[in-house]
Design a protein around this motif. Structure first.
Motif, PDB file in Angstrom:
ATOM      1  N   ALA A 147     -23.113  -2.905   0.388  1.00  0.00           N
ATOM      2  CA  ALA A 147     -22.845  -3.536   2.406  1.00  0.00           C
ATOM      3  C   ALA A 147     -22.022  -3.934   2.854  1.00  0.00           C
ATOM      4  CB  ALA A 147     -24.530  -4.322   2.605  1.00  0.00           C
ATOM      5  N   TYR A 148     -20.958  -4.254   2.459  1.00  0.00           N
ATOM      6  CA  TYR A 148     -19.756  -4.793   3.573  1.00  0.00           C
ATOM      7  C   TYR A 148     -18.458  -4.535   3.051  1.00  0.00           C
ATOM      8  CZ  TYR A 148     -23.240  -9.107   3.399  1.00  0.00           C
ATOM      9  OH  TYR A 148     -23.919  -9.323   3.282  1.00  0.00           O
ATOM     10  N   PRO A 149     -17.550  -4.401   3.521  1.00  0.00           N
ATOM     11  CA  PRO A 149     -16.261  -3.906   3.779  1.00  0.00           C
ATOM     12  C   PRO A 149     -16.001  -4.230   2.406  1.00  0.00           C
ATOM     13  CG  PRO A 149     -16.927  -4.262   6.183  1.00  0.00           C
ATOM     14  CD  PRO A 149     -17.781  -5.051   4.702  1.00  0.00           C
ATOM     15  N   GLU A 150     -15.342  -5.414   2.632  1.00  0.00           N
ATOM     16  CA  GLU A 150     -14.879  -6.056   1.272  1.00  0.00           C
ATOM     17  C   GLU A 150     -15.698  -6.052  -0.145  1.00  0.00           C
ATOM     18  OE1 GLU A 150     -11.010  -6.213   1.663  1.00  0.00           O
ATOM     19  OE2 GLU A 150     -10.925  -6.903   3.200  1.00  0.00           O
ATOM     20  N   LYS A 151     -16.477  -4.709  -0.149  1.00  0.00           N
ATOM     21  CA  LYS A 151     -17.833  -5.145  -1.554  1.00  0.00           C
ATOM     22  C   LYS A 151     -17.682  -6.691  -1.590  1.00  0.00           C
ATOM     23  CE  LYS A 151     -17.692  -0.751  -1.429  1.00  0.00           C
ATOM     24  NZ  LYS A 151     -16.518  -0.764  -0.383  1.00  0.00           N
ATOM     25  N   ASN A 152     -17.550  -7.083  -3.067  1.00  0.00           N
ATOM     26  CA  ASN A 152     -16.629  -8.871  -3.094  1.00  0.00           C
ATOM     27  C   ASN A 152     -15.912  -9.549  -3.701  1.00  0.00           C
ATOM     28  OD1 ASN A 152     -17.618  -7.342  -5.465  1.00  0.00           O
ATOM     29  ND2 ASN A 152     -18.393  -8.936  -6.703  1.00  0.00           N
ATOM     30  N   MET A 153     -15.034  -9.249  -2.756  1.00  0.00           N
ATOM     31  CA  MET A 153     -13.918  -9.709  -3.209  1.00  0.00           C
ATOM     32  C   MET A 153     -13.787 -10.827  -2.247  1.00  0.00           C
ATOM     33  SD  MET A 153     -10.680  -8.071  -1.476  1.00  0.00           S
ATOM     34  CE  MET A 153      -8.333  -7.924  -2.116  1.00  0.00           C
ATOM     35  N   SER A 154     -12.979 -11.767  -3.462  1.00  0.00           N
ATOM     36  CA  SER A 154     -13.055 -12.864  -2.467  1.00  0.00           C
ATOM     37  C   SER A 154     -12.448 -13.724  -2.303  1.00  0.00           C
ATOM     38  CB  SER A 154     -12.713 -13.751  -4.054  1.00  0.00           C
ATOM     39  OG  SER A 154     -11.819 -13.276  -4.866  1.00  0.00           O
ATOM     40  N   VAL A 155     -12.105 -14.352  -0.941  1.00  0.00           N
ATOM     41  CA  VAL A 155     -11.293 -14.387  -0.042  1.00  0.00           C
ATOM     42  C   VAL A 155      -9.945 -14.603  -0.489  1.00  0.00           C
ATOM     43  CG1 VAL A 155     -11.401 -16.667   0.513  1.00  0.00           C
ATOM     44  CG2 VAL A 155     -10.647 -15.753   2.204  1.00  0.00           C
ATOM     45  N   ASP A 156      -9.722 -15.172  -2.171  1.00  0.00           N
ATOM     46  CA  ASP A 156      -8.540 -15.924  -2.632  1.00  0.00           C
ATOM     47  C   ASP A 156      -7.813 -14.460  -2.371  1.00  0.00           C
ATOM     48  OD1 ASP A 156     -10.379 -15.443  -4.100  1.00  0.00           O
ATOM     49  OD2 ASP A 156      -8.151 -15.438  -5.920  1.00  0.00           O
ATOM     50  N   GLN A 157      -8.342 -13.315  -3.108  1.00  0.00           N
ATOM     51  CA  GLN A 157      -8.010 -11.812  -3.352  1.00  0.00           C
ATOM     52  C   GLN A 157      -7.465 -10.864  -2.489  1.00  0.00           C
ATOM     53  OE1 GLN A 157      -6.738 -11.336  -6.085  1.00  0.00           O
ATOM     54  NE2 GLN A 157      -7.130 -13.153  -6.783  1.00  0.00           N
ATOM     55  N   VAL A 158      -8.219 -11.592  -0.891  1.00  0.00           N
ATOM     56  CA  VAL A 158      -8.071 -10.704   0.538  1.00  0.00           C
ATOM     57  C   VAL A 158      -6.291 -11.375   0.759  1.00  0.00           C
ATOM     58  CG1 VAL A 158      -8.126 -10.318   2.761  1.00  0.00           C
ATOM     59  CG2 VAL A 158     -10.285 -10.140   0.390  1.00  0.00           C
ATOM     60  N   MET A 159      -6.146 -13.072   0.890  1.00  0.00           N
ATOM     61  CA  MET A 159      -5.121 -13.298   0.822  1.00  0.00           C
ATOM     62  C   MET A 159      -3.959 -12.895  -0.363  1.00  0.00           C
ATOM     63  SD  MET A 159      -6.146 -16.824   1.810  1.00  0.00           S
ATOM     64  CE  MET A 159      -7.329 -17.418   3.119  1.00  0.00           C
ATOM     65  N   ALA A 160      -4.077 -12.341  -1.229  1.00  0.00           N
ATOM     66  CA  ALA A 160      -3.615 -12.040  -2.419  1.00  0.00           C
ATOM     67  C   ALA A 160      -2.616 -11.017  -2.701  1.00  0.00           C
ATOM     68  CB  ALA A 160      -3.824 -12.699  -4.163  1.00  0.00           C
ATOM     69  N   ARG A 161      -3.019  -9.967  -1.921  1.00  0.00           N
ATOM     70  CA  ARG A 161      -3.446  -8.278  -1.655  1.00  0.00           C
ATOM     71  C   ARG A 161      -2.303  -8.530   0.178  1.00  0.00           C
ATOM     72  NH1 ARG A 161      -8.426  -4.695   0.073  1.00  0.00           N
ATOM     73  NH2 ARG A 161      -8.174  -6.061   1.597  1.00  0.00           N
ATOM     74  N   HIS A 162      -2.174  -9.642   0.485  1.00  0.00           N
ATOM     75  CA  HIS A 162      -1.466  -9.690   1.564  1.00  0.00           C
ATOM     76  C   HIS A 162      -0.030 -10.209   1.508  1.00  0.00           C
ATOM     77  CE1 HIS A 162      -0.771  -9.850   6.458  1.00  0.00           C
ATOM     78  NE2 HIS A 162      -0.505 -11.370   5.494  1.00  0.00           N
ATOM     79  N   THR A 163      -0.452 -10.138   0.246  1.00  0.00           N
ATOM     80  CA  THR A 163       1.266 -10.654  -0.398  1.00  0.00           C
ATOM     81  C   THR A 163       2.237 -10.158  -1.367  1.00  0.00           C
ATOM     82  OG1 THR A 163       0.646 -12.460  -1.725  1.00  0.00           O
ATOM     83  CG2 THR A 163       1.035 -13.564   0.003  1.00  0.00           C
ATOM     84  N   SER A 164       1.278  -9.164  -1.576  1.00  0.00           N
ATOM     85  CA  SER A 164       1.379  -8.006  -2.191  1.00  0.00           C
ATOM     86  C   SER A 164       3.011  -7.569  -2.305  1.00  0.00           C
ATOM     87  CB  SER A 164       0.579  -6.700  -2.792  1.00  0.00           C
ATOM     88  OG  SER A 164       1.748  -5.960  -3.510  1.00  0.00           O
ATOM     89  N   GLY A 165       3.893  -8.064  -3.520  1.00  0.00           N
ATOM     90  CA  GLY A 165       5.643  -7.522  -3.094  1.00  0.00           C
ATOM     91  C   GLY A 165       6.320  -8.599  -2.802  1.00  0.00           C
ATOM     92  N   MET A 166       6.104  -9.263  -2.357  1.00  0.00           N
ATOM     93  CA  MET A 166       7.257 -10.417  -1.405  1.00  0.00           C
ATOM     94  C   MET A 166       7.320 -11.649  -2.240  1.00  0.00           C
ATOM     95  SD  MET A 166       5.607 -10.966   2.251  1.00  0.00           S
ATOM     96  CE  MET A 166       4.925  -9.956   3.464  1.00  0.00           C
ATOM     97  N   VAL A 167       5.870 -11.712  -3.173  1.00  0.00           N
ATOM     98  CA  VAL A 167       5.812 -12.430  -4.747  1.00  0.00           C
ATOM     99  C   VAL A 167       6.106 -12.661  -6.052  1.00  0.00           C
ATOM    100  CG1 VAL A 167       5.359 -14.481  -3.257  1.00  0.00           C
ATOM    101  CG2 VAL A 167       4.047 -13.124  -3.978  1.00  0.00           C
ATOM    102  N   ARG A 168       6.313 -12.750  -6.794  1.00  0.00           N
ATOM    103  CA  ARG A 168       6.803 -11.963  -8.385  1.00  0.00           C
ATOM    104  C   ARG A 168       5.117 -11.758  -8.912  1.00  0.00           C
ATOM    105  NH1 ARG A 168       9.676 -11.476 -12.655  1.00  0.00           N
ATOM    106  NH2 ARG A 168      11.354 -13.020 -11.757  1.00  0.00           N
TER     107      ARG A 168
END
Length: 422
Positions: free
Chosen positions: A110-131
């Motif tokens: 029922a939620y746009p992010e499903k049950n994705m945790s907030v840390d992984q939302v932030m991690a996705r935001h940094t994809s490619g910038m860090v190892r």
């Protein structure tokens, strides 16, 4: 290298390279500016905290530290303890896995992010910038904090030596060649699957389309992950020595967690990652702590026996003391391109998806935020005028915004938590 910086690096316990120079350049190129990145460190447990010992007795900026939080006295003016916040769930075990997302897997569709945790939302935001988009560690499995967009639990590193190898052990020339070939082969497989997926989706029912979209999200993340990994294969990792902890890390919980926190601190310092989580699992043994004779989980079933409660509080105080030690490390490191220390640019969240294990309560979660450049509020009562607890996801909206993720809602949020930042 200046004397102050040399002392800081030696204080981390090893022979080090000069990673910040390279990392700062990469960071500036990725961000298009010289802004220092905001980071996230989550420290969590699955069994909550004994409320009378965790929550301060008074509210406001000049609050009195509770017994469990006494080791944080030195950083009291840079922390916010939040009372009366939760995920609105009924009491009982099994809900604690919702700590960082606010929803259970069964209700995630029922939620746009499903049950994705907030840390992984932030991690996705940094994809490619860090190892590494994120680093997740615990001494045993069971904390269950980290969830991807397709509902998959991310298992933490449970062996400090394996975490060290992952973060700091470089590949040989042959290993790099094999890794590149594997990445390229997996990438081509994903391309083929993507074509089949598009054709299948056209013929699918509405419910199947939802399942396929969830699958597509996972595929897109994998594609991005493969592309990112390929760009990092030939870059050597920074050097780090944590042998002082590994000499007897199997003997004490304290030494093993010291090693984990020190490695994560250095991974932040070298911009290997900007998102990390550390968990204190429910069945972990703390009997090397003075006065503790029972397991962590066993201490929560105390029948209000004062002696057993004292052991539980000793364990929870130990967890906070470990956190405090890590915070001091972060606060000892000056940011090279900004005012303040690494702690000032790292949002540190401590908490649990359970309020108190002794009653299996999932209300009034033990939550606090430290550092991160926030204008901290001391001890806050988060209930609204009608006495309803604030959704914890409101805090996550504010933290996402502070991290640079533009959004005004996250799963069960009804707004944001009003805490500004510099």
């Amino acid at each position: 290298m200046d004397t102050t910086r040399r002392n800081v690096l030696k204080g981390l316990g090893g022979a080090l390279t000069l990673p910040m120079l390279e990392a700062s350049t990469r960071q500036a190129q990725a961000a298009g500016s010289k802004d220092t990145p905001t980071r996230l460190l989550v420290v969590g447990n699955p069994l909550g905290a004994h409320p009378e010992h965790f929550f301060p007795a008074d509210f406001g900026k000049s609050f009195t530290l509770s017994p469990t939080l006494r080791s944080l006295d030195w950083v009291k003016d840079r922390m916010t303890v939040i009372s009366h916040t939760d995920h609105g769930m009924v009491n009982g075990h099994g809900r604690e896995i919702s700590f960082l997302n606010g929803v259970l897997p069964a209700n995630a569709a029922a939620y746009p992010e499903k049950n994705m945790s907030v840390d992984q939302v932030m991690a996705r935001h940094t994809s490619g910038m860090v190892r590494y988009s994120s680093v997740n560690a615990a001494l045993e499995r069971g904390i269950r904090m980290n969830w991807t967009a397709n509902g998959t639990e991310l298992e933490p590193f449970t062996d400090p030596q394996k975490l060290f190898d992952h973060l700091f052990l470089n590949l040989s020339a042959d290993e790099k060649r094999i890794r590149r070939e594997l990445i390229e082969r997996n990438g081509s497989i994903l391309d083929a699957v993507g074509g089949q997926f598009a054709s299948l989706k056209q013929r699918a029912s509405q419910s199947d389309k939802q399942r396929l979209e969830q699958y597509a999200t996972a595929v897109r993340e994998l594609e991005g992950s493969f592309a990112d990994r390929k760009s990092w294969v030939d870059r050597d990792k920074p050097k780090f020595d944590v042998s002082e902890h590994f000499r007897d890390y199997e003997v004490t919980v304290e030494n093993r967690y010291n090693a984990i926190f020190d490695m994560i601190t250095y991974a932040f310092q070298t911009d290997m990652t900007r998102v990390a989580t550390v968990g204190f699992p429910n069945e972990l043994k703390y009997t090397d702590i003075d006065g503790v004779t029972r397991s962590y989980h066993g201490c929560t079933h105390n029948g209000q026996n004062e002696d057993i409660i004292a052991e539980l509080v000793a364990i929870e105080s130990f967890q906070i003391a470990q956190l405090s030690r890590c915070l001091k490390k972060l606060d000892s490191i000056k940011e090279p391109n900004a005012e303040g220390t690494m702690l000032d640019h790292t949002m540190v969240l401590f908490g649990s998806g359970m309020g108190y294990g002794g009653t299996h309560s999932n209300r009034n979660l033990p939550i606090m935020v430290i550092g991160g450049g926030f204008k901290h509020l001391g001890h806050v009562d988060a209930r609204n005028a009608s006495g309803t607890n604030m959704p914890l996801c409101n805090l996550y909206v504010t933290m996402l915004q502070r991290f640079g993720v533009e959004r005004d809602k996250f799963n069960t949020s009804t707004g944001s938590f009003e805490m500004g930042w510099a």
